[in-house]
Design a protein around this motif. Structure first.
Motif, PDB file in Angstrom:
ATOM      1  N   GLY A  42       0.814  -1.210   0.000  1.00  0.00           N
ATOM      2  CA  GLY A  42       0.000   0.000   0.000  1.00  0.00           C
ATOM      3  C   GLY A  42       0.844   1.255   0.000  1.00  0.00           C
ATOM      4  O   GLY A  42       0.559   2.224  -0.700  1.00  0.00           O
ATOM      5  N   ALA A  43       1.946   1.231   0.795  1.00  0.00           N
ATOM      6  CA  ALA A  43       2.801   2.409   0.907  1.00  0.00           C
ATOM      7  C   ALA A  43       3.497   2.754  -0.402  1.00  0.00           C
ATOM      8  O   ALA A  43       3.681   3.934  -0.719  1.00  0.00           O
ATOM      9  CB  ALA A  43       3.837   2.193   2.012  1.00  0.00           C
ATOM     10  N   SER A  60       2.388   1.848  -3.403  1.00  0.00           N
ATOM     11  CA  SER A  60       1.445   1.849  -4.534  1.00  0.00           C
ATOM     12  C   SER A  60       1.401   3.198  -5.234  1.00  0.00           C
ATOM     13  O   SER A  60       1.244   3.266  -6.465  1.00  0.00           O
ATOM     14  CB  SER A  60       0.044   1.451  -4.062  1.00  0.00           C
ATOM     15  N   GLY A  61       1.529   4.279  -4.476  1.00  0.00           N
ATOM     16  CA  GLY A  61       1.527   5.606  -5.086  1.00  0.00           C
ATOM     17  C   GLY A  61       2.714   5.796  -6.004  1.00  0.00           C
ATOM     18  O   GLY A  61       2.583   6.341  -7.106  1.00  0.00           O
ATOM     19  N   PHE A  62       3.889   5.329  -5.562  1.00  0.00           N
ATOM     20  CA  PHE A  62       5.092   5.436  -6.391  1.00  0.00           C
ATOM     21  C   PHE A  62       4.926   4.653  -7.684  1.00  0.00           C
ATOM     22  O   PHE A  62       5.174   5.170  -8.778  1.00  0.00           O
ATOM     23  CB  PHE A  62       6.305   4.916  -5.608  1.00  0.00           C
ATOM     24  N   PHE A  63       4.510   3.385  -7.559  1.00  0.00           N
ATOM     25  CA  PHE A  63       4.399   2.547  -8.757  1.00  0.00           C
ATOM     26  C   PHE A  63       3.275   3.002  -9.679  1.00  0.00           C
ATOM     27  O   PHE A  63       3.433   3.008 -10.904  1.00  0.00           O
ATOM     28  CB  PHE A  63       4.211   1.081  -8.365  1.00  0.00           C
ATOM     29  N   SER A  64       2.115   3.379  -9.103  1.00  0.00           N
ATOM     30  CA  SER A  64       0.995   3.794  -9.951  1.00  0.00           C
ATOM     31  C   SER A  64       1.300   5.095 -10.676  1.00  0.00           C
ATOM     32  O   SER A  64       0.796   5.336 -11.785  1.00  0.00           O
ATOM     33  CB  SER A  64      -0.288   3.933  -9.131  1.00  0.00           C
ATOM     34  N   SER A  65       2.156   5.938 -10.087  1.00  0.00           N
ATOM     35  CA  SER A  65       2.528   7.199 -10.727  1.00  0.00           C
ATOM     36  C   SER A  65       3.668   7.028 -11.721  1.00  0.00           C
ATOM     37  O   SER A  65       3.701   7.689 -12.757  1.00  0.00           O
ATOM     38  CB  SER A  65       2.931   8.234  -9.666  1.00  0.00           C
ATOM     39  N   ARG A  66       4.609   6.126 -11.423  1.00  0.00           N
ATOM     40  CA  ARG A  66       5.765   5.939 -12.297  1.00  0.00           C
ATOM     41  C   ARG A  66       5.508   4.908 -13.394  1.00  0.00           C
ATOM     42  O   ARG A  66       5.842   5.142 -14.559  1.00  0.00           O
ATOM     43  CB  ARG A  66       6.979   5.508 -11.467  1.00  0.00           C
ATOM     44  N   LYS A 105      -1.891   0.177 -14.950  1.00  0.00           N
ATOM     45  CA  LYS A 105      -1.894  -1.153 -15.562  1.00  0.00           C
ATOM     46  C   LYS A 105      -0.644  -1.945 -15.203  1.00  0.00           C
ATOM     47  O   LYS A 105      -0.725  -3.102 -14.773  1.00  0.00           O
ATOM     48  CB  LYS A 105      -2.010  -0.999 -17.082  1.00  0.00           C
ATOM     49  N   LYS A 106       0.543  -1.367 -15.354  1.00  0.00           N
ATOM     50  CA  LYS A 106       1.785  -2.087 -15.069  1.00  0.00           C
ATOM     51  C   LYS A 106       1.928  -2.380 -13.580  1.00  0.00           C
ATOM     52  O   LYS A 106       2.547  -3.382 -13.196  1.00  0.00           O
ATOM     53  CB  LYS A 106       2.981  -1.303 -15.586  1.00  0.00           C
ATOM     54  N   SER A 107       1.368  -1.534 -12.737  1.00  0.00           N
ATOM     55  CA  SER A 107       1.380  -1.801 -11.302  1.00  0.00           C
ATOM     56  C   SER A 107       0.572  -3.062 -10.981  1.00  0.00           C
ATOM     57  O   SER A 107       0.959  -3.869 -10.127  1.00  0.00           O
ATOM     58  CB  SER A 107       0.822  -0.607 -10.529  1.00  0.00           C
ATOM     59  N   LEU A 108      -0.549  -3.238 -11.670  1.00  0.00           N
ATOM     60  CA  LEU A 108      -1.356  -4.441 -11.480  1.00  0.00           C
ATOM     61  C   LEU A 108      -0.626  -5.680 -12.004  1.00  0.00           C
ATOM     62  O   LEU A 108      -0.745  -6.766 -11.434  1.00  0.00           O
ATOM     63  CB  LEU A 108      -2.709  -4.282 -12.171  1.00  0.00           C
ATOM     64  N   MET A 109       0.131  -5.516 -13.083  1.00  0.00           N
ATOM     65  CA  MET A 109       0.938  -6.639 -13.590  1.00  0.00           C
ATOM     66  C   MET A 109       1.975  -7.074 -12.557  1.00  0.00           C
ATOM     67  O   MET A 109       2.206  -8.271 -12.352  1.00  0.00           O
ATOM     68  CB  MET A 109       1.633  -6.236 -14.891  1.00  0.00           C
ATOM     69  N   LEU A 110       2.608  -6.105 -11.912  1.00  0.00           N
ATOM     70  CA  LEU A 110       3.571  -6.414 -10.860  1.00  0.00           C
ATOM     71  C   LEU A 110       2.892  -7.155  -9.717  1.00  0.00           C
ATOM     72  O   LEU A 110       3.441  -8.133  -9.178  1.00  0.00           O
ATOM     73  CB  LEU A 110       4.215  -5.120 -10.358  1.00  0.00           C
ATOM     74  N   ALA A 111       1.693  -6.727  -9.351  1.00  0.00           N
ATOM     75  CA  ALA A 111       0.945  -7.396  -8.280  1.00  0.00           C
ATOM     76  C   ALA A 111       0.662  -8.852  -8.650  1.00  0.00           C
ATOM     77  O   ALA A 111       0.806  -9.758  -7.814  1.00  0.00           O
ATOM     78  CB  ALA A 111      -0.355  -6.653  -7.998  1.00  0.00           C
ATOM     79  N   ALA A 112       0.263  -9.102  -9.903  1.00  0.00           N
ATOM     80  CA  ALA A 112      -0.034 -10.465 -10.359  1.00  0.00           C
ATOM     81  C   ALA A 112       1.201 -11.357 -10.239  1.00  0.00           C
ATOM     82  O   ALA A 112       1.111 -12.517  -9.807  1.00  0.00           O
ATOM     83  CB  ALA A 112      -0.537 -10.435 -11.798  1.00  0.00           C
ATOM     84  N   GLY A 139       1.623 -10.412   0.297  1.00  0.00           N
ATOM     85  CA  GLY A 139       0.985  -9.246   0.903  1.00  0.00           C
ATOM     86  C   GLY A 139       1.301  -7.967   0.154  1.00  0.00           C
ATOM     87  O   GLY A 139       0.440  -7.092   0.024  1.00  0.00           O
ATOM     88  N   ILE A 140       2.540  -7.852  -0.347  1.00  0.00           N
ATOM     89  CA  ILE A 140       2.886  -6.671  -1.146  1.00  0.00           C
ATOM     90  C   ILE A 140       1.993  -6.616  -2.388  1.00  0.00           C
ATOM     91  O   ILE A 140       1.503  -5.552  -2.770  1.00  0.00           O
ATOM     92  CB  ILE A 140       4.376  -6.695  -1.546  1.00  0.00           C
ATOM     93  N   GLY A 141       1.752  -7.796  -2.994  1.00  0.00           N
ATOM     94  CA  GLY A 141       0.832  -7.857  -4.132  1.00  0.00           C
ATOM     95  C   GLY A 141      -0.573  -7.434  -3.749  1.00  0.00           C
ATOM     96  O   GLY A 141      -1.234  -6.690  -4.481  1.00  0.00           O
ATOM     97  N   VAL A 142      -1.025  -7.892  -2.574  1.00  0.00           N
ATOM     98  CA  VAL A 142      -2.356  -7.504  -2.095  1.00  0.00           C
ATOM     99  C   VAL A 142      -2.428  -5.998  -1.859  1.00  0.00           C
ATOM    100  O   VAL A 142      -3.399  -5.331  -2.238  1.00  0.00           O
ATOM    101  CB  VAL A 142      -2.711  -8.258  -0.796  1.00  0.00           C
ATOM    102  N   GLY A 143      -1.379  -5.441  -1.229  1.00  0.00           N
ATOM    103  CA  GLY A 143      -1.357  -4.000  -0.966  1.00  0.00           C
ATOM    104  C   GLY A 143      -1.417  -3.188  -2.240  1.00  0.00           C
ATOM    105  O   GLY A 143      -2.148  -2.192  -2.329  1.00  0.00           O
ATOM    106  N   LEU A 144      -0.650  -3.609  -3.260  1.00  0.00           N
ATOM    107  CA  LEU A 144      -0.700  -2.937  -4.561  1.00  0.00           C
ATOM    108  C   LEU A 144      -2.087  -3.041  -5.181  1.00  0.00           C
ATOM    109  O   LEU A 144      -2.664  -2.051  -5.631  1.00  0.00           O
ATOM    110  CB  LEU A 144       0.334  -3.554  -5.512  1.00  0.00           C
TER     111      LEU A 144
END
Length: 475
Positions: free
Chosen positions: A83-84, A86-92, A96-103, A142-147
């Motif tokens: 979760g912490a 997620s802002g960095f990844f969703s902005s950078r 879509k790619k942030s969700l791929m990382l979570a998967a 859990g990191i995937g869940v947070g993302l």
């Protein structure tokens, strides 16, 4: 650095009716909600495996109930981290790619949790190293869940037309609960007819391994969906953004939405508090109250709670499935009412129902009453949550933050939500050793406090575009 807010021309909410392409927007939503399904699946899979993990890894080392609670809740540490960031990844990277990382993280976590002995340990070895390896893989998931918990509702909120945004974002909560229901069936199916010894040695591994199937499917389907138009506008890919908006809303309405988005994203801001502290505080408190009412205790420890009522282990698994079905039904009620009744009424009704359920369970726990009424009030409590705080909290978090700070603000809210989740879930076994009546009474008090918070502080956002909601904080 000074904060500069462009006061430029104010847009007037359009009266143009969108020609919504329901098939297209539904397909995009369903793919995104697979992240929600994985969220629910990953967090609830432990409910069937937690006794086996205790027998296989905790008891042989002579560890306490605190160590047990910390292990069962270890994925939540990763959720806080996910979760912490997620802002960095969703902005950078983009939504879509942030969700791929979570998967990808879901997939690796499922393999590692099922076989934590991989590379470094012998099968059947009971050591602190093995326990730490298991916790590592659970934290990775859990990191995937947070993302996913931050980015899935963000993705849906940014592609959904205002008229149906509440319904579509609520589908993510439906997917979370459906994922929990699916894994309840999976766990029950794996355990059904097997000996306790087999479950404690092998069965729990199959429970974790089953997560690889939805994780792989989610990763593959994400290649077929576009980035959100609001993110594309932020990174100056205007043509792509307008193309997607047109496909969703029709040409005329798409141009109006695009103009509104451009006005908001072109404003220069240097701080998460550019729109004041109130919107951030509301987002944080929504997250905190969603957890402090104790819902994840009911979800993570459901079989154990039913066993404490005198229900046999096999029957407790079945009652967990029944509870999962009820959760799905009441989440559907929220989906069909959130855009009609509004966000605030549902949250207030839910808080009342949760308070009634938890105070009743607290009283019965105090007097040692075990029976059907305990199950009834657990259902009253969880049903009230599922038709209100479960989906509506995510709807509000996805829509109340302005475009330019959405990624960072959601990251803060979601990280704090998972921290609150970890605090409540990991302390439950210890609190229950102290007093069941006090434990459930505490969750009842939090339900009442959440009611007054919504009544006094939370604005109604029903039917407003994201840019119109942004105007609330400008005022």
């Amino acid at each position: 650095m000074a904060v500069i807010i462009n006061s430029g021309p104010k847009f007037t909410p359009s009266k143009t009716k969108a020609k919504i392409n329901m098939v297209y927007v539904t397909v995009l939503t369903l793919v995104a909600t697979l992240g929600g399904l994985l969220f629910g699946y990953d967090t609830a899979v432990i409910s069937g495996a937690e006794r086996s993990v205790e027998e296989y890894m905790i008891k042989p080392l002579g560890l306490s109930s605190l160590a047990h609670g910390a292990t069962i809740s270890s994925a939540l540490i990763g959720c806080i981290m996910g979760g912490a960031v997620s802002g960095f990844f969703s902005s950078r990277l983009g939504r879509k790619k942030s969700l791929m990382l979570a998967a990808f993280l879901f997939f690796i976590s499922a393999l590692g949790s099922a076989y934590p002995e991989f590379l470094f340990f012998e099968k059947g070895e009971h050591s602190m190293g093995l326990l730490l390896a298991f916790n590592f893989y659970r934290i990775l998931g859990g990191i995937g869940v947070g993302l996913a918990s931050a980015v899935c509702p963000m993705y849906i909120g940014e592609i959904a037309p205002a008229e149906i945004r509440g319904r579509l974002v609520s589908l993510n909560q439906f997917a979370i609960i459906f994922g929990m229901l699916v894994v309840y069936f999976v766990n029950w199916g794996i355990a059904d007819g097997q000996t306790i010894e087999w479950i404690n040695e092998i069965g729990w591994r199959y429970m974790f391994l089953s997560l690889t199937i939805p994780a792989g499917l989610f990763g593959l389907l994400l290649f077929l969906v576009p980035e959100t138009p609001r993110y594309l506008t932020i990174v100056l890919k205007d043509d792509e953004a307008l193309k997607i908006l047109t496909k969703i809303n029709g040409a005329e309405r798409a141009k109006e939405i695009f103009a509104e988005i451009k006005e908001t994203v072109e404003q220069k801001k240097s701080s998460i508090f550019s729109f004041g502290k109130k919107v951030i505080i509301i987002g944080i408190l929504l997250s905190v109250f969603q957890q402090f009412v104790g819902i994840n205790v009911a979800l993570y420890y459901a079989p154990r709670i039913f066993e404490s009522m005198g229900v046999a282990k096999d029957a407790s698994m079945m009652q967990t499935v029944v509870m999962g079905l009820i959760n799905v039904v009441f989440t559907v009620i929220a989906i069909f009412t959130v855009d009609k009744w509004g966000r605030k009424p549902l949250l207030i009704i839910g808080s009342v129902g949760m308070a009634i359920g938890m105070f009743a369970i607290s009283i019965m726990s105090y007097y040692g009453i075990i029976g059907i009424w305990t199950l009834v009030f657990i259902i009253v409590y969880t049903a009230s949550f599922m038709m209100s705080w479960g989906p509506i909290c995510w709807v509000l978090i996805s829509e109340i933050f302005p475009n330019k700070i959405r990624g960072g603000a959601i990251a803060i809210a979601v990280a704090i939500q998972w921290a609150a989740n970890y605090l409540i879930s990991s302390t439950y076994p210890f609190m229950m050793e102290f007093s069941g009546a006090f434990t459930y009474g505490f969750y009842g008090v939090m339900s009442l406090v959440s009611l007054f918070f919504v009544w006094k502080m939370v604005p109604e956002t029903k039917g407003k575009s994201l840019e119109e909601i942004e105007g609330i904080w400008k005022k």
